[in-house]
Design a protein around this motif. Structure first.
Motif, PDB file in Angstrom:
ATOM      1  N   SER A   3      49.439  33.919  46.125  1.00 20.11           N
ATOM      2  CA  SER A   3      50.114  32.667  46.474  1.00 20.11           C
ATOM      3  C   SER A   3      51.263  32.352  45.530  1.00 20.11           C
ATOM      4  CB  SER A   3      49.107  31.519  46.471  1.00 20.11           C
ATOM      5  OG  SER A   3      48.483  31.396  45.207  1.00 20.11           O
ATOM      6  N   SER A   4      51.155  32.721  44.246  1.00 18.86           N
ATOM      7  CA  SER A   4      52.242  32.430  43.303  1.00 18.86           C
ATOM      8  C   SER A   4      53.492  33.235  43.648  1.00 18.86           C
ATOM      9  CB  SER A   4      51.802  32.714  41.860  1.00 18.86           C
ATOM     10  OG  SER A   4      51.479  34.093  41.700  1.00 18.86           O
ATOM     11  N   PHE A   5      53.299  34.467  44.146  1.00 17.07           N
ATOM     12  CA  PHE A   5      54.439  35.280  44.580  1.00 17.07           C
ATOM     13  C   PHE A   5      55.162  34.585  45.728  1.00 17.07           C
ATOM     14  CE2 PHE A   5      56.336  38.396  47.400  1.00 17.07           C
ATOM     15  CZ  PHE A   5      56.982  39.281  46.547  1.00 17.07           C
ATOM     16  N   VAL A   6      54.407  34.137  46.726  1.00 20.79           N
ATOM     17  CA  VAL A   6      55.004  33.477  47.883  1.00 20.79           C
ATOM     18  C   VAL A   6      55.678  32.172  47.470  1.00 20.79           C
ATOM     19  CG1 VAL A   6      54.533  32.454  50.137  1.00 20.79           C
ATOM     20  CG2 VAL A   6      53.363  34.546  49.457  1.00 20.79           C
ATOM     21  N   GLU A   7      55.043  31.399  46.600  1.00 15.22           N
ATOM     22  CA  GLU A   7      55.622  30.131  46.141  1.00 15.22           C
ATOM     23  C   GLU A   7      56.954  30.356  45.444  1.00 15.22           C
ATOM     24  OE1 GLU A   7      52.686  28.269  43.729  1.00 15.22           O
ATOM     25  OE2 GLU A   7      51.307  27.911  45.416  1.00 15.22           O
ATOM     26  N   THR A   8      57.034  31.386  44.615  1.00 17.10           N
ATOM     27  CA  THR A   8      58.292  31.657  43.903  1.00 17.10           C
ATOM     28  C   THR A   8      59.374  32.117  44.876  1.00 17.10           C
ATOM     29  OG1 THR A   8      57.065  32.283  41.914  1.00 17.10           O
ATOM     30  CG2 THR A   8      59.355  33.003  42.057  1.00 17.10           C
ATOM     31  N   VAL A   9      59.008  33.026  45.777  1.00 12.52           N
ATOM     32  CA  VAL A   9      59.986  33.558  46.719  1.00 12.52           C
ATOM     33  C   VAL A   9      60.574  32.460  47.597  1.00 12.52           C
ATOM     34  CG1 VAL A   9      60.204  34.990  48.798  1.00 12.52           C
ATOM     35  CG2 VAL A   9      59.124  35.926  46.769  1.00 12.52           C
ATOM     36  N   THR A  10      59.737  31.505  47.993  1.00 14.83           N
ATOM     37  CA  THR A  10      60.190  30.472  48.933  1.00 14.83           C
ATOM     38  C   THR A  10      60.683  29.205  48.259  1.00 14.83           C
ATOM     39  OG1 THR A  10      57.906  29.685  49.149  1.00 14.83           O
ATOM     40  CG2 THR A  10      58.677  31.301  50.771  1.00 14.83           C
ATOM     41  N   LEU A  71      65.375  45.181  50.472  1.00 14.19           N
ATOM     42  CA  LEU A  71      63.958  44.913  50.702  1.00 14.19           C
ATOM     43  C   LEU A  71      63.790  43.401  50.846  1.00 14.19           C
ATOM     44  CD1 LEU A  71      61.171  46.414  50.783  1.00 14.19           C
ATOM     45  CD2 LEU A  71      60.888  45.697  48.399  1.00 14.19           C
ATOM     46  N   VAL A  72      63.182  42.988  51.956  1.00 19.20           N
ATOM     47  CA  VAL A  72      63.055  41.568  52.282  1.00 19.20           C
ATOM     48  C   VAL A  72      61.584  41.171  52.273  1.00 19.20           C
ATOM     49  CG1 VAL A  72      63.488  39.775  54.031  1.00 19.20           C
ATOM     50  CG2 VAL A  72      65.146  41.624  53.689  1.00 19.20           C
ATOM     51  N   ALA A  73      61.280  40.031  51.644  1.00 15.24           N
ATOM     52  CA  ALA A  73      59.963  39.414  51.762  1.00 15.24           C
ATOM     53  C   ALA A  73      59.946  38.655  53.088  1.00 15.24           C
ATOM     54  CB  ALA A  73      59.712  38.472  50.593  1.00 15.24           C
ATOM     55  N   VAL A 416      55.203  35.495  64.884  1.00 11.89           N
ATOM     56  CA  VAL A 416      54.129  36.013  64.037  1.00 11.89           C
ATOM     57  C   VAL A 416      54.411  35.572  62.598  1.00 11.89           C
ATOM     58  CG1 VAL A 416      52.970  38.069  63.151  1.00 11.89           C
ATOM     59  CG2 VAL A 416      53.733  38.001  65.540  1.00 11.89           C
ATOM     60  N   LEU A 417      53.440  34.879  61.992  1.00 17.47           N
ATOM     61  CA  LEU A 417      53.556  34.471  60.596  1.00 17.47           C
ATOM     62  C   LEU A 417      53.135  35.629  59.710  1.00 17.47           C
ATOM     63  CD1 LEU A 417      51.902  30.941  60.890  1.00 17.47           C
ATOM     64  CD2 LEU A 417      54.349  31.471  60.869  1.00 17.47           C
ATOM     65  N   CYS A 418      53.997  35.982  58.771  1.00 13.58           N
ATOM     66  CA  CYS A 418      53.704  37.096  57.862  1.00 13.58           C
ATOM     67  C   CYS A 418      53.316  36.538  56.490  1.00 13.58           C
ATOM     68  CB  CYS A 418      54.897  38.037  57.816  1.00 13.58           C
ATOM     69  SG  CYS A 418      55.264  38.788  59.440  1.00 13.58           S
ATOM     70  N   LEU A 419      54.263  36.385  55.565  1.00 12.99           N
ATOM     71  CA  LEU A 419      53.937  35.768  54.281  1.00 12.99           C
ATOM     72  C   LEU A 419      53.826  34.254  54.363  1.00 12.99           C
ATOM     73  CD1 LEU A 419      56.089  37.823  51.740  1.00 12.99           C
ATOM     74  CD2 LEU A 419      53.600  37.804  51.942  1.00 12.99           C
ATOM     75  N   ALA A 420      54.448  33.640  55.351  1.00 16.80           N
ATOM     76  CA  ALA A 420      54.344  32.184  55.506  1.00 16.80           C
ATOM     77  C   ALA A 420      52.880  31.813  55.733  1.00 16.80           C
ATOM     78  CB  ALA A 420      55.198  31.710  56.663  1.00 16.80           C
ATOM     79  N   PRO A 421      52.295  30.954  54.890  1.00 19.58           N
ATOM     80  CA  PRO A 421      50.869  30.635  55.018  1.00 19.58           C
ATOM     81  C   PRO A 421      50.534  29.775  56.221  1.00 19.58           C
ATOM     82  CG  PRO A 421      51.863  29.353  53.239  1.00 19.58           C
ATOM     83  CD  PRO A 421      52.905  30.332  53.697  1.00 19.58           C
ATOM     84  N   LYS A 422      51.514  29.061  56.754  1.00 19.63           N
ATOM     85  CA  LYS A 422      51.292  28.250  57.953  1.00 19.63           C
ATOM     86  C   LYS A 422      52.628  28.001  58.633  1.00 19.63           C
ATOM     87  CE  LYS A 422      51.547  23.776  55.562  1.00 19.63           C
ATOM     88  NZ  LYS A 422      50.839  22.495  55.315  1.00 19.63           N
ATOM     89  N   ALA A 423      52.571  27.539  59.863  1.00 19.84           N
ATOM     90  CA  ALA A 423      53.791  27.247  60.617  1.00 19.84           C
ATOM     91  C   ALA A 423      54.452  25.984  60.078  1.00 19.84           C
ATOM     92  CB  ALA A 423      53.459  27.078  62.096  1.00 19.84           C
ATOM     93  N   GLY A 424      55.767  25.886  60.336  1.00 21.68           N
ATOM     94  CA  GLY A 424      56.497  24.669  60.009  1.00 21.68           C
ATOM     95  C   GLY A 424      57.166  24.659  58.654  1.00 21.68           C
ATOM     96  N   LEU A 425      57.021  25.725  57.874  1.00 23.88           N
ATOM     97  CA  LEU A 425      57.618  25.773  56.536  1.00 23.88           C
ATOM     98  C   LEU A 425      59.030  26.346  56.590  1.00 23.88           C
ATOM     99  CD1 LEU A 425      54.546  27.185  54.553  1.00 23.88           C
ATOM    100  CD2 LEU A 425      55.188  24.785  54.907  1.00 23.88           C
ATOM    101  N   GLY A 426      59.791  26.107  55.535  1.00 26.03           N
ATOM    102  CA  GLY A 426      61.102  26.742  55.395  1.00 26.03           C
ATOM    103  C   GLY A 426      62.289  25.896  55.798  1.00 26.03           C
ATOM    104  N   VAL A 427      62.074  24.653  56.246  1.00 27.55           N
ATOM    105  CA  VAL A 427      63.180  23.801  56.681  1.00 27.55           C
ATOM    106  C   VAL A 427      63.842  23.153  55.469  1.00 27.55           C
ATOM    107  CG1 VAL A 427      63.826  21.773  58.050  1.00 27.55           C
ATOM    108  CG2 VAL A 427      62.029  23.318  58.875  1.00 27.55           C
ATOM    109  N   LEU A 428      65.164  23.278  55.355  1.00 30.67           N
ATOM    110  CA  LEU A 428      65.923  22.625  54.292  1.00 30.67           C
ATOM    111  C   LEU A 428      66.882  21.570  54.833  1.00 30.67           C
ATOM    112  CD1 LEU A 428      66.834  25.564  51.852  1.00 30.67           C
ATOM    113  CD2 LEU A 428      64.865  24.020  51.781  1.00 30.67           C
TER     114      LEU A 428
END
Length: 450
Positions: A3-10, A71-73, A416-428
């Motif tokens: 989870s810390s990897f995903v938190e940093t990347v996003t 290489l893309v996360a 399909v959600l890959c590294l995203a832990p749930k839907a709806g994330l990533g909006v800025l």
């Protein structure tokens, strides 16, 4: 990935140096097909094949990005019809593509593996940039289009789709987007639309670019204001973007759908001329060998009822075998049939008298070049074209996601959600999103919308 990897990347506040300092895992989770299973469906009708049996989610070795590679996360991906073909090993197993690519040697040799990571869409974050990459850096939030080209031959330098080495990433190459990591060429990347979630941003890529080239580009039908356009499967993954492009471009969409629910979605987009093929019971084939011209004529009369007596200037074709004879018949004198995909079959039959004597044109169209994909993505970022995502599954349920498309249970696109832990994330960009929220959610199934 922890989870810390995903938190940093996003984390939008994380700078490029922080992302570049992250340790890249030696392996990653991916949806794969196995070469040892490529004959598992032999003798079984395509309609009876189950992609959940051929698709596996497992760890594969992480590739090192080479010259001009990235290489893309992957936060999210989406299902396309080429994903279905891949998982059904039809019309041919994709391992033939990987072997052919691998024989070129060098970096291409890595693609010839006993497993195939499939998927031709992604939204994510650049993790590593290989030598020679100048435009993109770790931390950039991106989407990818699926055109992979070498451009060592002259044919591709007017239109890269004509490059003899043109391939579709995640279908004819390995390391596709249905995974936690993906390997792409730098010239596949485009900026992510920041008013969209990860899964929404991932969903347009292939189909949006394909529809743009097929309708708008000079390489396709070169649609103009006032053109009437017959759109098969107008609420599906490809047709839903075609409908938006026709309306945005001042054209008149004639939407063909399979049920009342899909007809209502087209009305909500703004279309008025709609043919519910299921309710009106159009059957263009008497049997598997014989088409029914009487049904072509009945279909043509229905179109003219909806358009005030006009035949379509353009027919947006992608079902193929089932509909192509009707498409050629109903296009206006001097009209255009622009075709790709052939999801119902590749053998097209039509009465050539209606083509040659009425001076109609058939144009073949396949995906899009980088410029076309970039312009199509610009319209997504501007909020002028909207994603048509209906629902999303976690990567662990990718087999179900692909089967939904195979069985035509979906509307629009399936994510399909890959590294995203749930839907709806990533909006800025919340302000732009608020202006277009209804259009963004138009295709959502009730449980997803909730």
């Amino acid at each position: 990935m922890n989870s810390s990897f995903v938190e940093t990347v996003t984390d939008p506040q994380a700078d490029s140096a922080e992302i570049a300092a992250l340790e890249v895992p030696e392996s990653y989770r991916a949806a794969v097909l196995l070469a040892e299973e490529q004959t598992m469906f032999d003798g079984l009708a395509v309609a009876d094949r189950n992609p959940a049996k051929s698709l596996h989610v497992r760890e594969v070795p992480t590739p090192e990005p080479g010259m001009n590679e990235v290489l893309v996360a992957v936060m999210a991906s989406a299902v396309n019809y080429n994903t279905v073909w891949s998982a059904l090993f039809s019309p041919v197993p994709t391992f033939a593509f990987l072997r052919r690519y691998g024989r070129e040697g060098g970096l291409a040799a890595r693609h010839d593996q006993p497993w195939h990571v499939i998927g031709s869409d992604l939204a994510g974050v650049v993790l590593r940039a290989g030598p020679g990459v100048r435009k993109w850096k770790p931390g950039d939030r991106v989407v990818a289009h699926c055109l992979s080209v070498e451009l060592e031959e002259p044919e591709g330098h007017d239109d890269t789709m004509l490059d003899p080495a043109q391939r579709i990433w995640g279908f004819e190459t390995n390391y596709g987007g249905l995974a936690d990591l993906a390997l792409v060429k730098a010239n596949q990347l485009m900026p992510k639309a920041e008013h969209l979630s990860w899964e929404e941003a991932a969903s347009p890529g292939l189909v949006n670019s394909t529809a743009y080239r097929q309708l708008v580009s000079r390489n396709g039908a070169d649609m103009k204001q006032g053109d009437s356009v017959l759109i098969w499967g107008a609420a599906g993954g490809l047709g839903s973007y075609a409908t938006q492009y026709v309306l945005n471009g001042g054209g008149i969409p004639i939407c063909v759908v399979s049920n009342a629910q899909r007809a209502q979605v087209c009305r909500e987009i703004g279309a008025e001329a709609i043919i519910d093929r299921g309710a009106e019971d159009y059957t263009f084939w008497r049997d598997e060998h014989t088409q029914d011209p009487a049904e072509w004529r009945r279909f043509g009369r229905r179109i003219r009822e909806l358009t005030g007596g006009q035949d379509p200037d353009i027919v947006f074709e992608h079902p193929g075998q089932d509909t192509f004879g009707a498409s050629v018949y109903v296009a206006r004198r001097g009209g255009t049939i622009v075709t790709c995909a052939s999801t119902s079959g590749y053998t097209h039959q039509f009465d050539n008298r209606y083509l040659w004597m009425n001076i109609k044109r058939i144009i073949g169209s396949h995906f899009a070049n980088y410029r076309e994909a970039w312009l199509a993505n610009r319209l997504i970022r501007q909020g002028r074209i909207h994603p048509t995502l209906s629902r999303s599954y976690p990567l662990g349920q990718v087999g179900q996601a692909v089967d939904d498309v195979h069985r035509n249970r979906h509307q629009g696109k399936v994510g399909v959600l890959c590294l995203a832990p749930k839907a709806g994330l990533g909006v800025l960009d919340h302000e732009l999103r608020e202006r277009h929220e209804a259009a963004i959610n138009r295709f959502r199934t009730p449980d997803e919308a909730a």
